[in-house]
Design an enzyme around this catalytic site. Sequence first.
Site, PDB file in Angstrom:
ATOM      1  N   GLU A 307       0.853  -1.220   0.064  1.00  0.00           N
ATOM      2  CA  GLU A 307       0.187   0.018  -0.005  1.00  0.00           C
ATOM      3  C   GLU A 307       0.901   1.442  -0.141  1.00  0.00           C
ATOM      4  OE1 GLU A 307      -2.645   2.576  -0.573  1.00  0.00           O
ATOM      5  OE2 GLU A 307      -3.092   0.399  -0.546  1.00  0.00           O
ATOM      6  N   ASP A 311       0.996   3.887  -3.054  1.00  0.00           N
ATOM      7  CA  ASP A 311       0.653   5.472  -2.681  1.00  0.00           C
ATOM      8  C   ASP A 311       1.885   6.359  -3.287  1.00  0.00           C
ATOM      9  OD1 ASP A 311      -1.642   5.007  -1.652  1.00  0.00           O
ATOM     10  OD2 ASP A 311      -0.878   4.899   0.488  1.00  0.00           O
ATOM     11  N   SER A 594      -7.464   2.642  -3.544  1.00  0.00           N
ATOM     12  CA  SER A 594      -6.230   2.944  -3.032  1.00  0.00           C
ATOM     13  C   SER A 594      -5.128   3.364  -3.826  1.00  0.00           C
ATOM     14  CB  SER A 594      -5.595   1.881  -2.006  1.00  0.00           C
ATOM     15  OG  SER A 594      -5.361   0.667  -2.815  1.00  0.00           O
ATOM     16  N   ASP A 656     -22.692  10.431 -10.506  1.00  0.00           N
ATOM     17  CA  ASP A 656     -23.328   9.146 -10.143  1.00  0.00           C
ATOM     18  C   ASP A 656     -22.851   8.333  -9.065  1.00  0.00           C
ATOM     19  OD1 ASP A 656     -21.133   7.383 -11.243  1.00  0.00           O
ATOM     20  OD2 ASP A 656     -21.737   8.342 -13.059  1.00  0.00           O
TER      21      ASP A 656
END
Length: 677
Positions: A307, A311, A594, A656
Amino acid sequence: MEWKTGLLLLISYAVTIYAHPAPPTHVVHEKRDSLHRRWTKKSRVNPFSILPMRIGLLQRNIDDGPKYLLDVSDPDSPNYGKHWTTQQVIDFFQPGAETVQAVRGWLVNAGIAERRVTISENKAWVAFDATAHEAERLLHAEFHEYEDSVTGRVMPGCDVYHVPQEVGKHIDYITPGIKLLAPDVPSKRMKKRDTRVGGIAKPSRMVYAPSGSWTMPSSQNLSNCDVAITPACVAALYKIPPSGYEHPNPANVMGIYESEAQYYAQEDLNLFFANFTPNIPKDTHPSIVSIDGGPGPTNNVSEAGGEVELDLQLAYPIVYPQSIAIWQEDDAIYELNPNQTYTWGFNHLLDAIDGSYCTYSAYGETGDDPNLDPIYPDPAPGGYKGQLQCGVYKPPNVLSVSYGGQEAHVPWAYQRRQCNEYLKLGLQGTSFLFASGDAGVGNYPEPYSFDGPTGCLGPQGTIFNPTWPNNCPWVTNVGATKVYPGRTVFEPESAVYDPAGHPYHVNFSSGGGFSNVYKVPEYQKYAVETYFAQHNPPYPFYSAIVNDTDLIGSLGASGGIYNRIGRGIPDVAANGDNIATYTGGEFGLSGGTSASTPIFSAIVNRLNEERMNRGKSPVGFLNPALYKNPGVLNDITNGTNPGCGTLGFFAVKGWDPVTGLGTPNYPKMLELFLSLP
């Protein structure tokens, strides 16, 4: 001796069964109408047990908070960009002297010695310890033990309590009281937007290695963006030029939140820079904002976290030479323990950037919850031995967060309290951006979550299951898009959808829907009303806002499966699939909202750089400006976000609940935000 023991037991028994009927001067302050099936009411609390009593004082002006946040965030407001100081926020929301005096006076008159009563520095709460007997006499209540069938935890509580009529108007809640808080399961933790095993977020995002006849993309090649998204693909999709600043503003460091002991490896960053962004020098790296022992980088590349590297490898190409800071929360002992009950998250982050939040009280919650949040100093070997950090860091202008959970899992009180904090930080100019989730309109099914075989709510598992903290109206939610096979970056993207096995082991679609806890905010009303008027979803609905997450599962009794009047999720979107990354020394392709979130967040940080270098403030809370100017985004009109046995919602013209208002168009966004004061 036996006679004395028997007498003490008799006294204890008498105290236990003694009832304290409320006098005419007292009124019911809180009452529980029903008990959730997970809880069982047990015996009375021992009268000599010590209860940590907390009285949440009504904050002044909290209902006016949204009005003032919009005042500094609405592009049509004369006060746009005039963010408040921390002290202004504290002064505006703290309870008045009359409230503090009224509650203190009641306690002292009721026999609680004044020396036992503590008033917090920001006057938001009153604290004292009391025996169960004292608490029952004070509140004219009966305290019982309640056992949670899921965790086995036993908590004290009551079904109803009373306070003097003239004091009730000054009190938000009292705890222990009617609220029963416990995590879903002992091992369940705050979930990252990625693949899950057994309900616990793995320390890696959804990732796979490319297969078949495939060539590693070059740094500037745009012909394979439907296979692998490189920094060049992202720049082309959103028309992001290279940064024009050799000397970035030191006050504009992009923040990226990390948890789950996510370590980055410099070796991986260097591999990525060398292959895709040769303009970024070798060994470029973020700073670490260590919150309560949050870990830094690792020298062992095999320990690298997917992760954090995803990032960084998405954000750096957009913001460089601007700097990045990783806001790393909690020590690795807590983060890697599969049996700990750190379920909800973000409290210690909010503590660190706002000292008053450490003891902030609202909605039946006071400060951090010892049953839900890690305790510091950490007694475990190798744990962080410092004190809980409160107000030690200045909040960043932008914070990208790729973690979260489901709205139905988080106590109503807990999430409301945090949502107010996002509002207060928005008043101070911070932009919070959250990933909207990867399971469409629901959660992942078993065994990847604990929401049953469908990952959805209700007795039949058919009710849509919105995400948290995305439901908070004062954050910006980022959904995911994709360059479909055979398409190019010069054509419109579609809402992301990858069925199970192609290539991930679970379905991946952009999280979206409507909250059951928060109503549609004012800035979003026109967009949501237009969506329903022009693109009415083909599903039965209900209309309800709940004030207790235990009630969420009972929604849809009329057959509806989504909430017609809830806050819409997401607000915006960005590419979130087939992302080229290096993790653990190896190349792979990744996906998830993410990925979408650091892309959009990095663009916002670039916008702040441009504004600040012209003497203007950061953009702060984004949503009002974006909803009034949707033309600065690329509208996404193709794709769905399946879940709960349905196709989910459809991406259509305009906003939406799949991709929000759309993906960024950097030149148009820059023009808009530079035109604002």
